[in-house]
Design a protein around this motif. Structure first.
Motif, PDB file in Angstrom:
ATOM      1  N   ALA A 161      44.486  48.641  39.252  1.00  6.52           N
ATOM      2  CA  ALA A 161      44.316  49.455  38.042  1.00  6.52           C
ATOM      3  C   ALA A 161      44.281  50.941  38.393  1.00  6.52           C
ATOM      4  N   LYS A 162      43.624  51.282  39.497  1.00  7.53           N
ATOM      5  CA  LYS A 162      43.614  52.675  39.951  1.00  7.53           C
ATOM      6  C   LYS A 162      45.020  53.119  40.344  1.00  7.53           C
ATOM      7  N   LEU A 163      45.728  52.223  40.996  1.00  6.60           N
ATOM      8  CA  LEU A 163      47.091  52.528  41.429  1.00  6.60           C
ATOM      9  C   LEU A 163      47.970  52.883  40.234  1.00  6.60           C
ATOM     10  N   ALA A 164      47.790  52.169  39.121  1.00  6.66           N
ATOM     11  CA  ALA A 164      48.599  52.417  37.922  1.00  6.66           C
ATOM     12  C   ALA A 164      48.384  53.816  37.372  1.00  6.66           C
ATOM     13  N   SER A 165      47.231  54.414  37.663  1.00  6.03           N
ATOM     14  CA  SER A 165      46.940  55.760  37.152  1.00  6.03           C
ATOM     15  C   SER A 165      47.800  56.834  37.819  1.00  6.03           C
ATOM     16  N   TYR A 166      48.492  56.463  38.902  1.00  8.78           N
ATOM     17  CA  TYR A 166      49.362  57.412  39.596  1.00  8.78           C
ATOM     18  C   TYR A 166      50.805  57.358  39.093  1.00  8.78           C
ATOM     19  N   ASP A 167      51.083  56.497  38.120  1.00  7.15           N
ATOM     20  CA  ASP A 167      52.464  56.303  37.661  1.00  7.15           C
ATOM     21  C   ASP A 167      53.119  57.605  37.219  1.00  7.15           C
ATOM     22  N   ASP A 168      52.410  58.401  36.427  1.00 10.00           N
ATOM     23  CA  ASP A 168      53.005  59.634  35.906  1.00 10.00           C
ATOM     24  C   ASP A 168      53.313  60.628  37.021  1.00 10.00           C
ATOM     25  N   ARG A 169      52.405  60.740  37.990  1.00 15.23           N
ATOM     26  CA  ARG A 169      52.634  61.678  39.099  1.00 15.23           C
ATOM     27  C   ARG A 169      53.801  61.221  39.967  1.00 15.23           C
ATOM     28  N   ILE A 170      53.882  59.915  40.195  1.00 17.20           N
ATOM     29  CA  ILE A 170      54.992  59.385  40.992  1.00 17.20           C
ATOM     30  C   ILE A 170      56.314  59.604  40.268  1.00 17.20           C
ATOM     31  N   ALA A 171      56.303  59.475  38.959  1.00 19.02           N
ATOM     32  CA  ALA A 171      57.525  59.642  38.170  1.00 19.02           C
ATOM     33  C   ALA A 171      58.086  61.060  38.279  1.00 19.02           C
ATOM     34  N   GLN A 172      57.252  62.026  38.620  1.00 19.11           N
ATOM     35  CA  GLN A 172      57.686  63.412  38.736  1.00 19.11           C
ATOM     36  C   GLN A 172      58.169  63.777  40.136  1.00 19.11           C
ATOM     37  N   THR A 173      58.051  62.862  41.073  1.00 19.54           N
ATOM     38  CA  THR A 173      58.491  63.142  42.444  1.00 19.54           C
ATOM     39  C   THR A 173      59.989  62.915  42.568  1.00 19.54           C
TER      40      THR A 173
ATOM     41  N   PRO B 143      41.936  53.680  52.870  1.00 20.53           N
ATOM     42  CA  PRO B 143      42.129  54.944  52.136  1.00 20.53           C
ATOM     43  C   PRO B 143      43.529  55.069  51.528  1.00 20.53           C
ATOM     44  N   TRP B 144      43.895  54.089  50.697  1.00 17.22           N
ATOM     45  CA  TRP B 144      45.249  54.070  50.156  1.00 17.22           C
ATOM     46  C   TRP B 144      45.490  55.207  49.163  1.00 17.22           C
ATOM     47  N   GLU B 145      44.439  55.639  48.469  1.00 13.72           N
ATOM     48  CA  GLU B 145      44.620  56.752  47.527  1.00 13.72           C
ATOM     49  C   GLU B 145      44.961  58.052  48.261  1.00 13.72           C
ATOM     50  N   GLN B 146      44.333  58.256  49.408  1.00 15.05           N
ATOM     51  CA  GLN B 146      44.652  59.454  50.191  1.00 15.05           C
ATOM     52  C   GLN B 146      46.095  59.395  50.685  1.00 15.05           C
ATOM     53  N   LEU B 147      46.530  58.213  51.101  1.00 12.26           N
ATOM     54  CA  LEU B 147      47.917  58.047  51.518  1.00 12.26           C
ATOM     55  C   LEU B 147      48.856  58.398  50.370  1.00 12.26           C
ATOM     56  N   LEU B 148      48.573  57.873  49.182  1.00 11.34           N
ATOM     57  CA  LEU B 148      49.430  58.122  48.026  1.00 11.34           C
ATOM     58  C   LEU B 148      49.464  59.613  47.698  1.00 11.34           C
ATOM     59  N   GLN B 149      48.308  60.254  47.735  1.00 11.58           N
ATOM     60  CA  GLN B 149      48.244  61.685  47.433  1.00 11.58           C
ATOM     61  C   GLN B 149      49.014  62.506  48.462  1.00 11.58           C
ATOM     62  N   ASP B 150      48.910  62.111  49.733  1.00 13.95           N
ATOM     63  CA  ASP B 150      49.654  62.807  50.785  1.00 13.95           C
ATOM     64  C   ASP B 150      51.159  62.680  50.556  1.00 13.95           C
ATOM     65  N   LEU B 151      51.602  61.483  50.194  1.00 10.62           N
ATOM     66  CA  LEU B 151      53.032  61.256  50.010  1.00 10.62           C
ATOM     67  C   LEU B 151      53.559  62.006  48.796  1.00 10.62           C
ATOM     68  N   ILE B 152      52.761  62.096  47.749  1.00 10.93           N
ATOM     69  CA  ILE B 152      53.162  62.883  46.578  1.00 10.93           C
ATOM     70  C   ILE B 152      53.288  64.351  46.960  1.00 10.93           C
ATOM     71  N   ALA B 153      52.366  64.839  47.792  1.00 13.88           N
ATOM     72  CA  ALA B 153      52.381  66.243  48.204  1.00 13.88           C
ATOM     73  C   ALA B 153      53.573  66.587  49.087  1.00 13.88           C
TER      74      ALA B 153
ATOM     75  N   PRO C 174      62.644  59.122  40.397  1.00 12.79           N
ATOM     76  CA  PRO C 174      61.493  59.445  41.241  1.00 12.79           C
ATOM     77  C   PRO C 174      61.753  59.109  42.704  1.00 12.79           C
ATOM     78  N   SER C 175      60.749  59.379  43.546  1.00 10.35           N
ATOM     79  CA  SER C 175      60.831  59.028  44.962  1.00 10.35           C
ATOM     80  C   SER C 175      60.995  57.527  45.129  1.00 10.35           C
ATOM     81  N   MET C 176      62.024  57.143  45.866  1.00  7.08           N
ATOM     82  CA  MET C 176      62.247  55.727  46.124  1.00  7.08           C
ATOM     83  C   MET C 176      61.136  55.153  47.000  1.00  7.08           C
ATOM     84  N   VAL C 177      60.674  55.928  47.961  1.00  4.25           N
ATOM     85  CA  VAL C 177      59.646  55.449  48.890  1.00  4.25           C
ATOM     86  C   VAL C 177      58.312  55.248  48.171  1.00  4.25           C
ATOM     87  N   LEU C 178      57.934  56.196  47.327  1.00  3.24           N
ATOM     88  CA  LEU C 178      56.673  56.044  46.595  1.00  3.24           C
ATOM     89  C   LEU C 178      56.731  54.862  45.634  1.00  3.24           C
ATOM     90  N   THR C 179      57.872  54.669  44.972  1.00  2.00           N
ATOM     91  CA  THR C 179      58.028  53.528  44.080  1.00  2.00           C
ATOM     92  C   THR C 179      57.934  52.219  44.857  1.00  2.00           C
TER      93      THR C 179
END
Length: 221
Positions: free
Chosen positions: A29-41, A120-130, A8-13
């Motif tokens: 706990a919310k952050l952990a819900s992004y594990d699968d999406r991060i794993a696909q980057t 707004p850390w979730e928005q940051l995470l979503q932006d980085l995944i995108a 996966p993305s080293m930066v996102l990890t």
């Protein structure tokens, strides 16, 4: 020829692990819900992710205006250290990871003072995944740059571009500014490029690098 990157993305990890260490349990706990999406980057786009982290921290922080400018200029100066030689195979170094650290540090500071609901850390995470799959800008292959000129700053916000241009012009460096249509960094205003003459590029870079660190710019010789 396209690139696939490494999964996966080293930066996102890196960001996920460091955010997890500083945020409240509920947010973790919310952050952990992004594990699968991060794993696909993939790592393709990691350099842009670091730049985005610096921009996000700059917007979120509540520091003095001049400190904001210096931090962002330091980021841009480091980003363009190779003076247009940003290659698609450019690897993320400790310099760029420091921009991710700044995002984590800013998030923690705002979270501690105002509550994590205001981060707004979730928005940051979503932006980085995108941003996955985006290669580096390589100004050396941009055919719209006139011969004899070098792209010193690739994507700077207008206020930073103005500050840089004023600094360089005061040192008799000829500067050309132009807008860069993009939606990469979520900016309301189009970022800009600063072009300088190739034979002045190293001098121009050194001036900005020194100024961004808060050091006196050496006198003209």
């Amino acid at each position: 020829m396209g690139e696939s990157g490494v999964r996966p993305s080293m930066v996102l990890t890196y960001l996920k692990d460091h955010l997890h260490a500083v945020m409240p349990v509920a947010d973790a706990a919310k952050l952990a819900s992004y594990d699968d999406r991060i794993a696909q980057t993939t790592t393709l786009g990691d350099f842009h992710r670091c730049v985005h982290c610096a921009s996000w921290a700059h917007r979120l922080g509540h520091q003095a205006h001049d400190l904001h400018q210096r931090r962002l200029l330091q980021t841009v100066a480091s980003w363009t250290n190779c003076l247009g030689a940003l290659r698609p195979d450019k690897k993320v170094s400790d310099v760029e990871l420091a921009w991710v650290d700044e995002a984590v540090s800013t998030a923690r500071s705002v979270g501690d003072s105002s509550g994590w609901a205001g981060v707004p850390w979730e928005q940051l995470l979503q932006d980085l995944i995108a941003l996955d799959g985006i290669a580096l800008d390589d100004a050396t292959t941009d055919r719209t740059i006139p011969e004899g000129w070098t792209c010193l700053l690739g994507k700077a916000d207008p206020s930073t571009a103005t500050a840089c241009a004023e600094i360089l012009t005061s040192r008799n460096i000829v500067v050309t500014r132009r807008s860069v249509p993009t939606s990469l960094y979520g900016l309301q205003q189009q970022p800009e490029q600063l072009l300088v003459r190739t034979d002045e590029a190293q001098t121009a870079h050194d001036i900005l690098a020194e100024w961004s660190r808060g050091d006196p710019v050496p006198p003209t010789t």
